[in-house]
Design a protein around this motif. Structure first.
Motif, mmCIF file in Angstrom:
data_model
loop_
_atom_site.group_PDB
_atom_site.id
_atom_site.type_symbol
_atom_site.label_atom_id
_atom_site.label_comp_id
_atom_site.label_asym_id
_atom_site.label_seq_id
_atom_site.Cartn_x
_atom_site.Cartn_y
_atom_site.Cartn_z
ATOM 1 N N LEU A 5 0.766 -1.070 0.238
ATOM 2 C CA LEU A 5 0.091 -0.220 0.018
ATOM 3 C C LEU A 5 0.761 1.275 -0.014
ATOM 4 N N THR A 6 0.350 2.165 -0.727
ATOM 5 C CA THR A 6 1.153 3.551 -0.464
ATOM 6 C C THR A 6 0.200 4.306 0.514
ATOM 7 N N ILE A 7 1.053 4.876 1.431
ATOM 8 C CA ILE A 7 0.281 5.502 2.641
ATOM 9 C C ILE A 7 0.874 7.002 2.673
ATOM 10 N N PHE A 8 0.075 8.027 2.588
ATOM 11 C CA PHE A 8 0.350 9.254 2.497
ATOM 12 C C PHE A 8 0.407 9.818 3.793
ATOM 13 N N ILE A 9 1.539 10.412 4.433
ATOM 14 C CA ILE A 9 1.659 10.822 5.764
ATOM 15 C C ILE A 9 1.516 12.366 5.525
ATOM 16 N N SER A 10 0.402 13.002 5.877
ATOM 17 C CA SER A 10 0.044 14.480 5.705
ATOM 18 C C SER A 10 0.116 15.082 7.335
ATOM 19 N N GLY A 11 0.433 16.553 7.100
ATOM 20 C CA GLY A 11 0.507 17.438 8.362
ATOM 21 C C GLY A 11 1.632 18.201 8.120
ATOM 22 N N THR A 12 1.968 19.102 8.859
ATOM 23 C CA THR A 12 3.028 20.269 8.723
ATOM 24 C C THR A 12 4.463 19.501 9.086
ATOM 25 N N MET A 13 5.350 19.671 8.293
ATOM 26 C CA MET A 13 6.615 19.266 8.635
ATOM 27 C C MET A 13 7.385 19.552 10.036
ATOM 28 N N THR A 14 6.804 20.770 10.536
ATOM 29 C CA THR A 14 7.469 21.241 11.671
ATOM 30 C C THR A 14 6.552 20.567 12.992
ATOM 31 N N ASP A 15 5.562 20.156 12.735
ATOM 32 C CA ASP A 15 4.802 19.383 13.859
ATOM 33 C C ASP A 15 5.031 18.048 13.785
ATOM 34 N N LEU A 16 5.563 17.478 15.248
ATOM 35 C CA LEU A 16 5.730 16.003 15.260
ATOM 36 C C LEU A 16 6.739 15.632 14.555
ATOM 37 N N PRO A 17 7.731 16.228 14.149
ATOM 38 C CA PRO A 17 8.892 15.410 13.070
ATOM 39 C C PRO A 17 9.187 14.010 13.615
ATOM 40 N N THR A 18 9.406 13.987 15.019
ATOM 41 C CA THR A 18 9.870 12.567 15.274
ATOM 42 C C THR A 18 8.802 11.390 15.125
ATOM 43 N N GLU A 19 7.592 11.912 15.436
ATOM 44 C CA GLU A 19 6.432 10.956 15.092
ATOM 45 C C GLU A 19 6.422 10.661 13.825
ATOM 46 N N ARG A 20 6.493 11.640 12.809
ATOM 47 C CA ARG A 20 6.438 11.443 11.447
ATOM 48 C C ARG A 20 7.487 10.521 10.804
ATOM 49 N N LYS A 21 8.991 10.581 11.339
ATOM 50 C CA LYS A 21 9.683 9.744 10.868
ATOM 51 C C LYS A 21 9.586 8.101 11.554
ATOM 52 N N ARG A 22 9.100 7.975 12.680
ATOM 53 C CA ARG A 22 8.885 6.801 13.179
ATOM 54 C C ARG A 22 7.605 6.097 12.424
ATOM 55 N N ALA A 26 7.808 2.806 10.468
ATOM 56 C CA ALA A 26 6.930 1.606 10.731
ATOM 57 C C ALA A 26 6.124 1.262 9.394
ATOM 58 N N ILE A 27 5.787 2.112 8.671
ATOM 59 C CA ILE A 27 5.205 1.846 7.347
ATOM 60 C C ILE A 27 6.030 0.996 6.535
ATOM 61 N N GLU A 29 8.591 -0.917 7.447
ATOM 62 C CA GLU A 29 8.845 -2.180 8.241
ATOM 63 C C GLU A 29 7.519 -3.158 8.087
ATOM 64 N N MET A 30 6.360 -2.543 7.534
ATOM 65 C CA MET A 30 5.196 -3.397 7.181
ATOM 66 C C MET A 30 5.149 -3.721 6.035
ATOM 67 N N GLY A 31 6.177 -3.542 4.964
ATOM 68 C CA GLY A 31 6.401 -3.684 3.609
ATOM 69 C C GLY A 31 5.548 -2.698 2.876
ATOM 70 N N HIS A 32 5.214 -1.639 3.281
ATOM 71 C CA HIS A 32 4.148 -0.515 2.533
ATOM 72 C C HIS A 32 5.224 0.398 2.198
ATOM 73 N N GLU A 33 4.550 1.479 1.462
ATOM 74 C CA GLU A 33 5.410 2.621 1.048
ATOM 75 C C GLU A 33 4.879 4.009 1.640
#
Length: 100
Positions: A5-22, A26-27, A29-33
């Motif tokens: 699956l292609t999973i689009f991560i949306s949100g501001t780049m300055t909010d939650l940067p650590t969470e966005r990377k994690r 995880a995506i 690691e699950m074999g998705h993009e």
């Protein structure tokens, strides 16, 4: 093997940067993009077009929202993040939202 699956991560780049990377890790690691603004690299397409393409064509929209509204797209009255959300909603695919 499950479909990739292609999973689009949306949100501001300055909010939650650590969470966005994690989440992106995880995506993968699950074999998705994961697809997101930080990962798109240089392109000759306008930001608005890239935001729309990613939100419209993803298999799953994942909104990670913190405290910022985000920058407004040129010629738009709304932020890029809201534009992405509206585009994904109109596309009708699954949407997951995390709000801090």
């Amino acid at each position: 093997m499950p479909e990739k699956l292609t999973i689009f991560i949306s949100g501001t780049m300055t909010d939650l940067p650590t969470e966005r990377k994690r989440v992106a890790a995880a995506i993968r690691e699950m074999g998705h993009e994961p697809v997101w603004a930080e990962g798109r690299g240089a392109t000759n397409r306008p930001s608005r077009d890239e935001c729309e393409r990613m939100a419209r064509t993803c298999d799953v929209y994942l909104g990670l929202y913190g405290l910022r509204y985000g920058w407004k797209l040129p010629g738009e009255a709304i932020s890029a993040t809201e534009f992405e959300w509206q585009t994904a909603r109109r596309a009708g695919g699954p949407m997951l939202i995390y709000r801090q």
